[in-house]
Scaffold this motif. Sequence first.
Motif, PDB file in Angstrom:
ATOM      1  N   HIS A 181       0.834  -1.201   0.000  1.00 42.38           N
ATOM      2  CA  HIS A 181       0.000   0.000   0.000  1.00 42.38           C
ATOM      3  C   HIS A 181       0.869   1.251   0.000  1.00 42.38           C
ATOM      4  O   HIS A 181       1.975   1.235   0.537  1.00 42.38           O
ATOM      5  N   SER A 232      -1.413  -1.029   5.248  1.00 39.39           N
ATOM      6  CA  SER A 232      -1.860   0.344   5.029  1.00 39.39           C
ATOM      7  C   SER A 232      -1.947   1.138   6.327  1.00 39.39           C
ATOM      8  O   SER A 232      -2.214   2.329   6.313  1.00 39.39           O
ATOM      9  N   GLU A 282      -9.094   4.193  -5.482  1.00 40.10           N
ATOM     10  CA  GLU A 282      -7.643   4.028  -5.416  1.00 40.10           C
ATOM     11  C   GLU A 282      -7.158   3.453  -6.722  1.00 40.10           C
ATOM     12  O   GLU A 282      -7.940   2.942  -7.520  1.00 40.10           O
ATOM     13  N   HIS A 306      -1.876  -1.176  -3.969  1.00 40.13           N
ATOM     14  CA  HIS A 306      -3.037  -0.303  -3.870  1.00 40.13           C
ATOM     15  C   HIS A 306      -2.536   1.088  -3.515  1.00 40.13           C
ATOM     16  O   HIS A 306      -1.894   1.278  -2.479  1.00 40.13           O
TER      17      HIS A 306
END
Length: 358
Positions: free
Chosen positions: A243, A282, A302, A313
């Motif tokens: 992330h 994340s 995203e 992501h």
Amino acid sequence: MRDICPDPLTLSDSLLDWYDTHARRMPWRVPPRDRKSGVMPDPYRVWLSEVMLQQTTVVTVKDYFHRFTERWPTVGDLAAAKDSDVMGEWAGLGYYARARNLLKCARQVVSDHDGRFPADHAALLTLPGIGPYTAAAISSIAFDLPHAVLDGNVERVMARLHDIHTPFPVAKPELMAKAAALTPQSRPGDYAQAVMDLGATICTPRSPACGICPWSAHCRSRKLGTADELPKKMPKKTKPMRHGVVYVGRRADGAWLLETRPDKGLLGGMLGWPGSAWVDKSTALPDVPTPAAAAWRQLPGEVRHTFTHFHLHLCICVADLPLDITPDIGGFVARDVFRPSDLPTVMRKAFDLARTAF
DNA sequence: AAGTCGTGGGC
DNA sequence: TGCCCAAGACT
């Protein structure tokens, strides 16, 4: 079983006969007829195409090859180019170390070899971005020296022809020996392209067209019915998820806040949006320093992107920036100068999402 | 010597 | 959709 693989010369001759009538036309290639009448390919174009073709499909490469050769017709032109121009022109092709090494190599050819590519395999190997495959491809295709090429196509063809079940890449030395034994002294350049064409168009990874293969009568796996299960490969690891956040800032005059990424590592040397490191979870994201003090707003949605060894992501934050701001990270690129096509794909995706917010 | 390094298309 | 693959090189 020796009867089905009778003679290397018979095999190479039958393949060259097939190539004479089935060679695919490519912008960097000299067709067999022209080559027989003495026309040789431009080593610069052979080198450029081979580097672009590393792990990349012919269809994808064609447009890039045209743009590069139009903009930089000779290795000297390329050597004199600005780094950022070459990286921008390479954007979207992937494996960006290739572009950095491309420039290094061009400049080394100019400085150390008087602007001409060496024909010698060992000399080619010393150049940046030229490994065993590419050195063999250049020396055989551009200079008609009998070096065996071993790329993914040839590996697959050799594994099937000789019914080799050893998984890649363990089988590589064995496959190389087989490929070398078949490489002829006569027309090695055409042969190199022919054996790769064979793998690309007939001896394909799935559903090989054995019925029309010039080597089918000599193919061991064809006889044994194992062609479909070859080549064997080592099991692959699953890709982890990472992330990150990027900041897409636009100044009041339309300039974009960008940075040139460091040469080392992922997307090295490429233009991109400032942002966080890409981490496994994340939860660590809120502490990321922003590239400029502003009212950043996180966009809904995203960007999703998959690299060679992980999924990503990417969270997108955007802000309108005042004319007098001094960024802490990166610099502004004027609206007229900024080309979205200079961005690597993941950054282009971020831009496409972000621009809808301005 | 495994790991790193992109991307788009096919099934 | 997710996985496979494509004319590999570098560390």
